[in-house]
Design an enzyme around this catalytic site. Structure first.
Site, PDB file in Angstrom:
ATOM      1  N   ASP A 124      37.880  34.557  46.389  1.00 26.57           N
ATOM      2  CA  ASP A 124      37.995  35.979  46.064  1.00 26.57           C
ATOM      3  C   ASP A 124      37.132  36.819  47.010  1.00 26.57           C
ATOM      4  O   ASP A 124      35.918  36.628  47.088  1.00 26.57           O
ATOM      5  CB  ASP A 124      37.567  36.171  44.602  1.00 26.57           C
ATOM      6  CG  ASP A 124      38.015  37.489  44.021  1.00 26.57           C
ATOM      7  OD1 ASP A 124      38.389  38.390  44.796  1.00 26.57           O
ATOM      8  OD2 ASP A 124      37.985  37.628  42.783  1.00 26.57           O
ATOM      9  N   GLY A 163      46.051  41.829  48.071  1.00 24.29           N
ATOM     10  CA  GLY A 163      47.202  42.276  48.836  1.00 24.29           C
ATOM     11  C   GLY A 163      46.871  43.123  50.047  1.00 24.29           C
ATOM     12  O   GLY A 163      47.770  43.707  50.657  1.00 24.29           O
ATOM     13  N   ASP A 184      44.066  43.965  40.470  1.00 23.40           N
ATOM     14  CA  ASP A 184      43.999  43.219  39.219  1.00 23.40           C
ATOM     15  C   ASP A 184      45.015  43.726  38.202  1.00 23.40           C
ATOM     16  O   ASP A 184      45.217  44.933  38.039  1.00 23.40           O
ATOM     17  CB  ASP A 184      42.607  43.341  38.604  1.00 23.40           C
ATOM     18  CG  ASP A 184      41.555  42.591  39.405  1.00 23.40           C
ATOM     19  OD1 ASP A 184      41.932  41.840  40.323  1.00 23.40           O
ATOM     20  OD2 ASP A 184      40.363  42.771  39.101  1.00 23.40           O
TER      21      ASP A 184
END
Length: 282
Positions: A124, A163, A184
């Site tokens: 992440d 993205g 999210d």
């Protein structure tokens, strides 16, 4: 890496539990995946998201925090149940929740994950944005992909950077098995439907081993109606998206289980051809 020939299926801690997670809860979730039939329906990856990380030892090796006393024992327990263990980290110095990231320890952490018996790694972006530019993303993500592959242990690699920088155009080349295509998700119709109905133009980039990921499922968390959750699962299946449950599996309602274990819907999602649906009418 030859993995994720169909979209990954499993469970993640984040949507329902966030940082309120520990070894006991993960084991109970694993038992519930088995007893509810979700495991047999394909939900086999138990992914521990942000919040497991502790500090590093004198050699720099990452250690889990006190809530996870023995990560290898947890992995062994999941494997005995026919499940797999997923873990979370960041290419930055800190995770989104402020825990230890993998910056400067990529190869070391990959080896640690392999030694624990990890089967799935979510990477992440988070604080990496303080160090790198978006244009650096392909090389940054490929670095961890190569580190994971060098361990010799098969680990599904999940790229998470919301993205940005058109990840679908380079995610596979950077070693990703799946990549987040959006911000999210939320347990609301407006958020879920906006995400779901805007994915169709990305369908050419999905296929066996590399998938567009519109984020985890909210089914069963209570913010939408059964009809809206049915749309949620159906959309994700048509998009050949990963099906990662995000509710408290221990408290699954009959309606939630019926939606998540629908054989026809799962068959569409898991079609070995891996062709994602395209929106025909706007």
């Amino acid at each position: 890496n030859g993995l994720a020939r169909t979209p990954p299926m499993g469970f993640s801690t984040w949507n329902h539990f966030a940082e309120r997670i520990d070894d006991r809860t993960v084991r109970e979730i694993a038992d519930a995946l088995v007893s509810t039939g979700l495991r047999d329906a394909g939900y086999v990856s138990v992914n521990i998201d942000d919040g497991w990380q502790g500090t590093r030892d004198a050699s720099g090796a990452i250690r889990p925090n006190a809530k996870f006393p023995d990560m290898k024992a947890l992995a062994d327990d999941l494997h005995q149940k026919g499940l797999k263990l997923g873990i979370y980290t960041s290419p930055g110095p800190k995770s989104c929740a402020g825990f230890e990231g993998s910056y400067g320890h990529e190869e070391q952490d990959a080896k640690t994950f392999a030694a624990w018996g990890v089967d799935y790694v979510k990477y992440d972006w988070c604080s990496a944005g303080l160090i790198y530019d978006d244009a650096d993303m392909p090389a940054v993500y490929q670095k961890m992909a190569l580190a994971l592959r060098a361990t010799g242990r098969p680990m599904v690699y999940s790229i998470c950077q919301y993205g940005r920088h058109e990840v679908w155009t380079w995610g596979a080349a950077a070693g990703g098995n799946l990549w987040r295509t959006t911000g999210d998700i939320g347990d609301r119709w407006d958020v879920m439907s906006t995400i779901g109905f805007e994915q169709g133009e990305l369908s050419p980039f999905a296929g066996p081993g590399h998938w567009n990921d519109p984020d985890m499922l909210e089914v069963g968390n209570g913010g939408m109606t059964t009809t809206e959750y049915r749309t949620h699962v159906s959309l994700w299946a048509m998009l050949a998206a990963p099906l990662i449950a995000g509710h408290d599996v221990r408290k699954s309602s009959p309606e939630t289980l019926a939606l998540l274990t629908n054989r026809g819907v799962i068959a569409i999602d898991q079609d070995p051809l891996g062709r994602a649906g395209t929106r025909a009418v706007q």
